[in-house]
Design an enzyme around this catalytic site. Sequence first.
Site, mmCIF file in Angstrom:
data_model
loop_
_atom_site.group_PDB
_atom_site.id
_atom_site.type_symbol
_atom_site.label_atom_id
_atom_site.label_comp_id
_atom_site.label_asym_id
_atom_site.label_seq_id
_atom_site.Cartn_x
_atom_site.Cartn_y
_atom_site.Cartn_z
ATOM 1 N N GLN A 175 0.855 -1.180 0.000
ATOM 2 C CA GLN A 175 0.000 0.000 0.000
ATOM 3 C C GLN A 175 0.898 1.238 0.000
ATOM 4 O O GLN A 175 1.756 1.386 0.861
ATOM 5 C CB GLN A 175 -0.920 0.034 1.214
ATOM 6 N N TYR A 195 -6.475 10.931 3.685
ATOM 7 C CA TYR A 195 -5.046 11.143 3.501
ATOM 8 C C TYR A 195 -4.910 12.213 2.412
ATOM 9 O O TYR A 195 -5.893 12.852 2.045
ATOM 10 C CB TYR A 195 -4.379 9.833 3.095
ATOM 11 N N ALA A 215 -9.421 -7.735 7.944
ATOM 12 C CA ALA A 215 -8.369 -7.099 8.740
ATOM 13 C C ALA A 215 -8.383 -7.628 10.161
ATOM 14 O O ALA A 215 -7.607 -8.502 10.522
ATOM 15 C CB ALA A 215 -8.520 -5.591 8.713
ATOM 16 N N ARG A 216 -9.297 -7.103 11.000
ATOM 17 C CA ARG A 216 -9.296 -7.483 12.411
ATOM 18 C C ARG A 216 -9.500 -8.976 12.615
ATOM 19 O O ARG A 216 -8.915 -9.565 13.536
ATOM 20 C CB ARG A 216 -10.370 -6.691 13.165
#
Length: 421
Positions: A117, A187, A362-363
């Site tokens: 990424q 971002y 993810a988690r």
Amino acid sequence: MARHPHHRTRGHPVTIPAPAPDPLAPATLGPVRLRNRVIKSATFEGATPDALVTDRLIEYHTAVGRGGVGMTTVAYIAVAPEGRTERGQLHWRPEALPGLRRLTEAVHATGAKVSAQIGHAGPVANSRSNGLPSLASSARFNPLAMGFDRAATHDDIRRIVHAHGWAAASARDVGFDAVEVHLGHTYLAGSFLSPKLNRRRDEFGGSLRNRADFPRRILAAVRESVGDDVAVIAKMNMADGVRGGFDLDESIPFAQMLQADGHLDALELTGGSSLLNPMYLFRGDVPLSAMAAAQPPLLRLGMKLFGRFLFHDYPFEPLYFRDLALQFRRELSMPLILLGGVTDLDGMRTAMDDGFEYVAMARALLREPDLINKIQRDGTARSQCTHCNLCAASIFTGTHCPLDIEGSTTLVNAGTRPVAQ
């Protein structure tokens, strides 16, 4: 999206839906052959104190590789020093490349593919930690550093576009199979897209087409740099979760622009703002006290006083981004990656039935790096993640699941020293 072959009955075409793909069967993403359609999404590892690859970072990704994912994503490697969220974060530079090659080789040895990424944190960067001014689409006060973000100049824009191209080529050269360009979470690229944050009066502000120009230039530079050698993915917000922010009325047209540009092999759909509304992405419990305790004294005080205004409560539910993402699926033909609350095989199959080509987790994988292997053995297995989000409080000391004592100990003992260069 599932194709619908035509068959004729008594002279009339009949559309027969093609069966949804098996999420655990091999698949192709651009030029990359994956062993299944499950991608470990980018989650900051907190494992690079010297901004170099460490044994711990390698173990973090090889654990999910051994655990059965099709591809894991290294997060987040900044394209410029001021684009780091904090000084310990990896950023693209020659001295980081040998360690990154060690990482890609280690992941490949597990049978998984690996993505990098890349991006620029912009207003999410901590300029006090980095020792460099932070950038945004427009000048604004930055509570992370108790200072002001500088509006990116035209020279900054050209430099950062070029830096994305160089980063993508470097990722290819050290063995990454894909690059994921971070356009979300407000971002830097996301701050240009946001009408709330972007108040520019030049050609990069105003209309959606103007605000979209910078991220589109980034993707063009990335594709030009890597050609068809690696897969190119973009991670973009469907909605910022903020009043006056980037939302469906603009995010779907923006995604259509990206599809028309033709630079992407897949689009990963996300939401929320690391700057303005982070829990819109996470969902579940808000461990405010634990997150505040992990911060320096000044930020700790600020979080205790004002954290409840930033960290909103969004109850967890399976596939919580599904309804938003389906609106993109109906308007786009390009491959899409669904994330948000994917915890078991039923959820994966629902995503495939909906026409999504891949799922991101993810988690659930932080809690159980071997979850995909468990699901392969037992289709009724589901994640043990409780969505307590205590992992979010660990990101600056080594991201881990506090409920998994054995797994946490293993990662800590792996060390945070840089690997041999």
